[in-house]
Design an enzyme around this catalytic site. Structure first.
Site, PDB file in Angstrom:
ATOM      1  CB  CYS A  13      -9.722  -2.888   0.664  1.00 10.58           C
ATOM      2  SG  CYS A  13      -9.304  -4.889   1.516  1.00 10.58           S
ATOM      3  CD  GLN A  67     -11.328 -10.024   0.871  1.00 11.42           C
ATOM      4  OE1 GLN A  67     -12.391 -10.392   0.918  1.00 11.42           O
ATOM      5  NE2 GLN A  67     -10.560  -9.519   1.437  1.00 11.42           N
ATOM      6  CG  HIS A 105      -9.701  -7.041  -2.514  1.00 10.40           C
ATOM      7  ND1 HIS A 105      -9.019  -7.617  -2.937  1.00 10.40           N
ATOM      8  CD2 HIS A 105     -10.071  -6.825  -0.757  1.00 10.40           C
ATOM      9  CE1 HIS A 105      -8.282  -8.029  -1.626  1.00 10.40           C
ATOM     10  NE2 HIS A 105      -9.048  -7.596  -0.969  1.00 10.40           N
ATOM     11  CB  VAL A 134      -1.006   0.125   1.371  1.00  9.81           C
ATOM     12  CG1 VAL A 134      -2.106   1.316   1.227  1.00  9.81           C
ATOM     13  CG2 VAL A 134      -2.369  -1.271   0.710  1.00  9.81           C
TER      14      VAL A 134
HETATM   15  P1  A2P Z   1       9.650  -3.385   6.002  1.00  8.14           P
HETATM   16  O1  A2P Z   1       9.946  -3.331   4.367  1.00  8.14           O
HETATM   17  O2  A2P Z   1      11.039  -3.006   6.462  1.00  8.14           O
HETATM   18  O3  A2P Z   1       8.974  -4.911   6.729  1.00  8.14           O
HETATM   19  P2  A2P Z   1       2.978  -5.096   3.633  1.00  8.14           P
HETATM   20  O4  A2P Z   1       1.636  -5.033   4.258  1.00  8.14           O
HETATM   21  O5  A2P Z   1       3.461  -4.743   2.008  1.00  8.14           O
HETATM   22  O6  A2P Z   1       3.644  -5.908   4.218  1.00  8.14           O
HETATM   23  O7  A2P Z   1       3.747  -4.082   3.557  1.00  8.14           O
HETATM   24  C1  A2P Z   1       3.973  -3.630   5.906  1.00  8.14           C
HETATM   25  C2  A2P Z   1       4.610  -1.614   6.003  1.00  8.14           C
HETATM   26  O8  A2P Z   1       5.039  -2.313   6.985  1.00  8.14           O
HETATM   27  C3  A2P Z   1       6.718  -2.526   5.139  1.00  8.14           C
HETATM   28  O9  A2P Z   1       6.680  -1.031   4.833  1.00  8.14           O
HETATM   29  C4  A2P Z   1       7.229  -3.255   6.070  1.00  8.14           C
HETATM   30  O10 A2P Z   1       8.699  -2.559   6.296  1.00  8.14           O
HETATM   31  C5  A2P Z   1       6.088  -1.660   7.820  1.00  8.14           C
HETATM   32  N1  A2P Z   1       6.810  -2.416   9.378  1.00  8.14           N
HETATM   33  C6  A2P Z   1       6.043  -3.424   9.318  1.00  8.14           C
HETATM   34  N2  A2P Z   1       7.362  -3.639  10.399  1.00  8.14           N
HETATM   35  C7  A2P Z   1       7.491  -1.916  11.141  1.00  8.14           C
HETATM   36  C8  A2P Z   1       7.949  -1.140  12.152  1.00  8.14           C
HETATM   37  N3  A2P Z   1       7.852  -2.463  12.885  1.00  8.14           N
HETATM   38  N4  A2P Z   1       8.486  -0.243  12.107  1.00  8.14           N
HETATM   39  C9  A2P Z   1       7.924   0.672  11.167  1.00  8.14           C
HETATM   40  N5  A2P Z   1       7.595  -0.161   9.609  1.00  8.14           N
HETATM   41  C10 A2P Z   1       7.190  -1.730   9.577  1.00  8.14           C
END
Ligand code: A2P
Length: 329
Positions: free
Chosen positions: A125, A152, A238, A12
């Site tokens: 969503c 989905q 979706h 996203v």
């Molecule tokens: P990262 O790519 O460094 O893991 P998705 O929904 O596509 O899985 O993406 C999740 C998003 O949330 C990614 O950008 C991920 O970063 C970020 N994210 C996950 N855990 C953390 C955290 N502890 N702190 C900051 N961002 C996070």
């Protein structure tokens, strides 16, 4: 506006960058945050490389924070960012059911933003894609009972879930077995009627989100809805089959007329020419496709229709940026 995207490397988050660019959102400064694993990566925005930073503790230097890094992170940090003066538009379900938090689809309830307390929730969503189509019909014919079945895409579970589908499909095609870490079962060549956790009533939380959120967004606490949410092996967009019983007399022709004038919708409903909504065509589009409109054979005064909407865009990133645009006014 100083804008921050939290979860900038995610499925996203990446779409948010594109939507801000496409819609010419007035970005004075853009900060990109993700986990420490991603710190130092760069992403292009308006022809410039922007470096991803590890999310710091404490407030963020932003007027608007677009958060899409999961519910537990939002629960912990959104109040801190909000207290620091940022308006947080949160894509997780952490705050959606709080009475004091507006849950907004700009085509439906922009007025809910009035008096916000610096946290605004972006709806689920599956809810958004169905609600954008249902709302104009509800206004014209007053919905009484709604039954939804969803189809989905893997990207609803994030970038790594898309990767799991692709890798698993490759593995099966080369005679191996698909692994599953994110989904409850391997998704390639399968459908899984299980999204989010099961509730005591036998529905999943994803299914109940559609019920709770549609009622809140429509301001109709008594609206009867039931959903069955199913993961299918597509990458994005979706689709949902929707049956709606109305109070006022309705016909497919009248519904088509209403939908063809409605915001955020492309009417795609010429079965004789094989024109109907599909992920193949609705992906990467801002509008939600609606078609297969017909009189339901079971209930009196009811319609069936099919919607397909890019859940990374209208179901998430686009809706969040549209909310931010409303906050500019
Ligand atoms: P990262 O790519 O460094 O893991 P998705 O929904 O596509 O899985 O993406 C999740 C998003 O949330 C990614 O950008 C991920 O970063 C970020 N994210 C996950 N855990 C953390 C955290 N502890 N702190 C900051 N961002 C996070």
């Amino acid at each position: 506006m100083r804008v921050a995207i939290v979860g900038a490397t995610g499925a996203v988050g990446q779409e948010m960058l594109g939507v801000l660019e496409n819609r010419k959102f007035p970005v004075a400064e853009l900060r990109l945050y993700a986990s420490a694993r991603s710190a130092g990566k760069t992403t292009r925005f308006l022809g410039q490389d922007i470096t991803v930073e590890a999310l710091p503790e404490g407030p963020l230097p932003a007027d608007i924070v677009l958060a899409s890094a999961g519910g537990s992170l939002s629960k912990q940090y959104a109040p801190v960012w909000a207290k620091g003066g940022s308006i947080v538009i949160d894509n997780s379900s952490a705050f959606r059911y709080e009475d004091w938090v507006p849950l907004v689809i700009p085509e439906i309830n922009p007025g809910a933003l009035v008096g916000h307390k610096n946290i605004v929730a972006n709806p689920n969503c599956t809810t958004i894609i169905m609600a954008v189509a249902l709302w104009p019909l509800h206004q014209a014919f007053k919905a009484r009972r709604v039954i939804i079945s969803s189809y989905q895409a893997s990207s609803g579970a994030g970038a790594s879930a898309m990767e799991e589908l692709l890798e698993g499909t490759r593995a099966v095609l080369s005679g191996g077995k698909a692994e599953n870490k994110i989904f409850a079962y391997p998704l390639p060549f399968n459908v899984i009627p299980h999204i989010d956790v099961f509730q005591e009533n036998g529905y999943t939380k994803e299914e109940m989100k559609v019920v709770w959120e549609t009622r809140k967004i429509f301001g109709e606490p008594g609206l009867k809805l039931s959903a069955t949410c199913v993961r299918v092996p597509t990458l994005r967009t979706h689709s949902e089959a929707v049956t709606v019983e109305f109070e006022k007399p309705v016909t497919p022709e009248a519904a088509r007329e209403v939908l063809s004038a409605a915001a955020g919708i492309d009417l795609v409903d010429v079965p004789s020419e094989k024109k109907y909504p599909m992920p193949m065509n609705a992906s990467s589009k801002y509008n939600v496709e609606v078609g297969r409109i017909r009189k339901n054979l079971v209930f009196d005064n009811a319609l069936d229709f099919f919607v397909a909407g890019d859940q990374l865009l209208k179901g998430a990133a686009l809706n969040a940026v549209q909310i931010a645009e409303l906050l500019l006014d």
